[in-house]
Write a protein that holds these residues in place. Structure first.
Motif, PDB file in Angstrom:
ATOM      1  N   TYR A 159       0.825  -1.221   0.000  1.00  0.00           N
ATOM      2  CA  TYR A 159       0.000   0.000   0.000  1.00  0.00           C
ATOM      3  C   TYR A 159       0.858   1.269   0.000  1.00  0.00           C
ATOM      4  O   TYR A 159       0.325   2.369  -0.148  1.00  0.00           O
ATOM      5  CB  TYR A 159      -0.946   0.004   1.211  1.00  0.00           C
TER       6      TYR A 159
ATOM      7  N   LYS B  49     -13.262  -7.179   4.392  1.00  0.00           N
ATOM      8  CA  LYS B  49     -13.434  -8.107   3.268  1.00  0.00           C
ATOM      9  C   LYS B  49     -13.139  -9.550   3.725  1.00  0.00           C
ATOM     10  O   LYS B  49     -13.862 -10.482   3.370  1.00  0.00           O
ATOM     11  CB  LYS B  49     -12.506  -7.704   2.116  1.00  0.00           C
TER      12      LYS B  49
ATOM     13  N   SER C  71      -8.304 -13.542  -5.769  1.00  0.00           N
ATOM     14  CA  SER C  71      -8.892 -12.811  -4.647  1.00  0.00           C
ATOM     15  C   SER C  71      -7.771 -12.192  -3.825  1.00  0.00           C
ATOM     16  O   SER C  71      -6.702 -12.793  -3.680  1.00  0.00           O
ATOM     17  CB  SER C  71      -9.671 -13.759  -3.736  1.00  0.00           C
TER      18      SER C  71
ATOM     19  N   TRP D  10      -7.059 -10.460   0.025  1.00  0.00           N
ATOM     20  CA  TRP D  10      -7.624 -10.202   1.355  1.00  0.00           C
ATOM     21  C   TRP D  10      -6.561  -9.612   2.275  1.00  0.00           C
ATOM     22  O   TRP D  10      -5.434 -10.134   2.351  1.00  0.00           O
ATOM     23  CB  TRP D  10      -8.137 -11.502   1.982  1.00  0.00           C
ATOM     24  N   ASN D  11      -6.921  -8.572   3.007  1.00  0.00           N
ATOM     25  CA  ASN D  11      -6.092  -8.077   4.104  1.00  0.00           C
ATOM     26  C   ASN D  11      -6.224  -9.030   5.280  1.00  0.00           C
ATOM     27  O   ASN D  11      -7.346  -9.457   5.612  1.00  0.00           O
ATOM     28  CB  ASN D  11      -6.629  -6.723   4.613  1.00  0.00           C
TER      29      ASN D  11
ATOM     30  N   ASP E  43      -8.080  -0.415   2.837  1.00  0.00           N
ATOM     31  CA  ASP E  43      -8.852  -1.532   2.285  1.00  0.00           C
ATOM     32  C   ASP E  43      -8.124  -2.044   1.040  1.00  0.00           C
ATOM     33  O   ASP E  43      -7.151  -1.448   0.589  1.00  0.00           O
ATOM     34  CB  ASP E  43     -10.306  -1.126   2.004  1.00  0.00           C
ATOM     35  N   GLU E  44      -8.636  -3.156   0.492  1.00  0.00           N
ATOM     36  CA  GLU E  44      -7.927  -3.822  -0.605  1.00  0.00           C
ATOM     37  C   GLU E  44      -7.933  -2.984  -1.881  1.00  0.00           C
ATOM     38  O   GLU E  44      -7.163  -3.264  -2.814  1.00  0.00           O
ATOM     39  CB  GLU E  44      -8.532  -5.207  -0.875  1.00  0.00           C
ATOM     40  N   ASN E  45      -8.802  -1.965  -1.961  1.00  0.00           N
ATOM     41  CA  ASN E  45      -8.828  -1.114  -3.161  1.00  0.00           C
ATOM     42  C   ASN E  45      -7.883   0.070  -3.070  1.00  0.00           C
ATOM     43  O   ASN E  45      -7.776   0.847  -4.021  1.00  0.00           O
ATOM     44  CB  ASN E  45     -10.248  -0.584  -3.408  1.00  0.00           C
ATOM     45  N   HIS E  46      -7.231   0.237  -1.920  1.00  0.00           N
ATOM     46  CA  HIS E  46      -6.276   1.342  -1.786  1.00  0.00           C
ATOM     47  C   HIS E  46      -5.204   1.195  -2.873  1.00  0.00           C
ATOM     48  O   HIS E  46      -4.751   0.079  -3.146  1.00  0.00           O
ATOM     49  CB  HIS E  46      -5.637   1.280  -0.394  1.00  0.00           C
ATOM     50  N   PRO E  47      -4.782   2.314  -3.514  1.00  0.00           N
ATOM     51  CA  PRO E  47      -3.739   2.194  -4.544  1.00  0.00           C
ATOM     52  C   PRO E  47      -2.467   1.539  -3.992  1.00  0.00           C
ATOM     53  O   PRO E  47      -2.152   1.704  -2.811  1.00  0.00           O
ATOM     54  CB  PRO E  47      -3.449   3.651  -4.929  1.00  0.00           C
ATOM     55  N   THR E  48      -1.780   0.813  -4.854  1.00  0.00           N
ATOM     56  CA  THR E  48      -0.551   0.148  -4.425  1.00  0.00           C
ATOM     57  C   THR E  48       0.679   0.880  -4.968  1.00  0.00           C
ATOM     58  O   THR E  48       0.620   1.521  -6.016  1.00  0.00           O
ATOM     59  CB  THR E  48      -0.512  -1.320  -4.908  1.00  0.00           C
TER      60      THR E  48
END
Ligand code: NAD
Ligand code: WQD
Length: 339
Positions: A128, A305, A257, A259-260, A137-142
């Motif tokens: 992240y 999630k 998939s 997942w955090n 969350d998992e949609n945060h830019p990487t």
């Protein structure tokens, strides 16, 4: 299921082996022992009462992997093997790209050859980069801030391409936050070679008298007490997350998939020191020191999630993390006295 654990003799792999064995899975460990020892296998076997055959091999050796998968009738792989020291990755990036990226490429190639298409991969919240919002969350830019993090990002991207090309794959990418603690028996835990980089092993060694004091890296962050805030997750909860991911992959109708695995709760460095001292009735002398290059002020997960899709939630708090770390440190000292 018959599951190959690459890096299964390491810190997270050994605890996950115990968790998977308890569910009746048949396991085989594939590890080059570059950061672990074969004794760990015996300890996993003694805790779990199940056999955990060890294949000493390197994941960059595709033939060795194919042989191990065929010999043991492997149906799924949990892939922990990798180098993980951020500073070392800055000093020797070639070794990191070779071991982590080239190694994972050899692994997925061997899996495809053996028609094994279920894979759980150890990624990290480091992907992240500098948090743009919290919780992550998992949609945060990487993004990556060092070569180690870049190896994780490259592997994630490689796995996404593989899943897109062949939807028969079932790939679960687990982004761990800060795993700490040990099995309650004190028989397995985190015992890095040399001076630890991570906070909890450092605190344990100071409490045990192996190191004189903790340097608290930065007391001027924009956090409640000025020290860095992280999402520490108990290793036994993290281990259970792998079992949950394997279960979900078998049911989910999608090839990839993410997942955090975190608690959603942040604690500061001084929170950790205070909890360790209180729970274990020990002293952890510390000194406030300059910031460590590359550190962020705060980092914690949204675990929503994983809760929704894996029915997984961390259940152990800070006290259990501190108590088990100290149990392991003392048990380690006893083993060394006897040896
Ligand atoms: P670890 O060093 O204890 O375990 C890694 C294991 O992999 C070791 O037993 C090592 O001998 C083995 N290994 C390394 N390179 C190999 C190779 N080329 N072939 C075969 N075996 C090899 O580390 P860990 O803390 O258990 O971490 C496991 C995974 O989780 C790593 O991929 C790491 O990057 C990732 N991760 C760890 C953390 C953490 O804080 N511990 C956080 C996020 C992600
Ligand atoms: C936690 C906090 C430090 C040591 C690293 C990797 C990350 C992931 C987990 C693998 C920070 C402070 C630490 C010390 C201190 N690994 N600290 N004195 O930095 O969140 O993450 O490990 O994927 O990629 O970067 O964990 O345990 O090193 O530090 O004050 O001696 O403790 O500054 O605030 P970090 P950490």
């Amino acid at each position: 299921m018959k599951i190959l654990l690459t890096g299964g003799a390491g810190y997270i792999g050994s605890h996950t082996a115990v968790a998977l064995a308890a569910l009746g899975h048949e396991l085989v460990c594939f590890d080059n022992l570059s950061n672990s020892s074969a004794d760990v296998i015996e300890r996993v076997e003694s805790i779990s009462g199940a056999s955990f055959p060890l294949v000493v091999g390197d994941i960059r050796d595709g033939d060795g992997l194919r042989q191990a998968m065929t010999d043991h009738g492997v149906e799924a792989v949990v892939h922990f093997a990798g180098l993980k020291a951020v500073g070392e990755s800055v000093a020797d990036p070639v070794r990191y790209y070779d071991n982590n990226v080239v190694g994972t490429l050899a692994l997925v190639g061997a899996m495809a050859d053996c028609a094994v298409k279920t894979l759980v991969f150890s990624s990290s919240a480091t992907v992240y980069g500098q948090p743009q919002y919290l919780p992550l969350d998992e949609n945060h830019p990487t993004s990556a801030t060092n070569p180690y993090g870049r190896t994780k990002l490259m592997i994630e991207e490689m796995l996404a391409d593989i899943a897109a090309a062949d939807p028969a794959w079932r790939i679960g990418i687990l982004r761990y936050f800060n795993p700490v603690g040990a099995h309650d028996s004190g028989m397995i835990g985190e015992d890095p070679n040399g001076i630890p980089n991570n906070l909890m092993p450092y605190i344990s060694r100071v409490a045990g008298g192996r190191l004189p004091e903790l340097s608290v890296f930065g007391a001027d962050y924009d956090t409640p007490d000025g020290t860095g805030v992280r999402d520490y997750v108990h290793i036994l909860d993290l281990a259970a997350g792998h079992a949950a991911a394997l279960g979900a992959l078998a049911k989910l109708d999608r090839p990839l998939s993410i997942w955090n695995l975190g608690t959603g709760q942040g604690y500061s460095v001084l929170d950790m020191v205070a909890a360790f001292e209180r729970v274990n009735a020990v002293k952890v002398p510390y000194r406030l020191s300059p910031r460590r290059a590359g550190d962020v002020a705060s980092c914690f997960a949204s675990p929503d999630k994983a809760k929704a899709e894996l029915a997984w939630e961390a259940s152990r708090g800070l006290d259990a993390m501190c108590a088990s770390s100290w149990t392991f440190e003392r048990a380690r000292a006893m083993r060394n006295t006897k040896a």
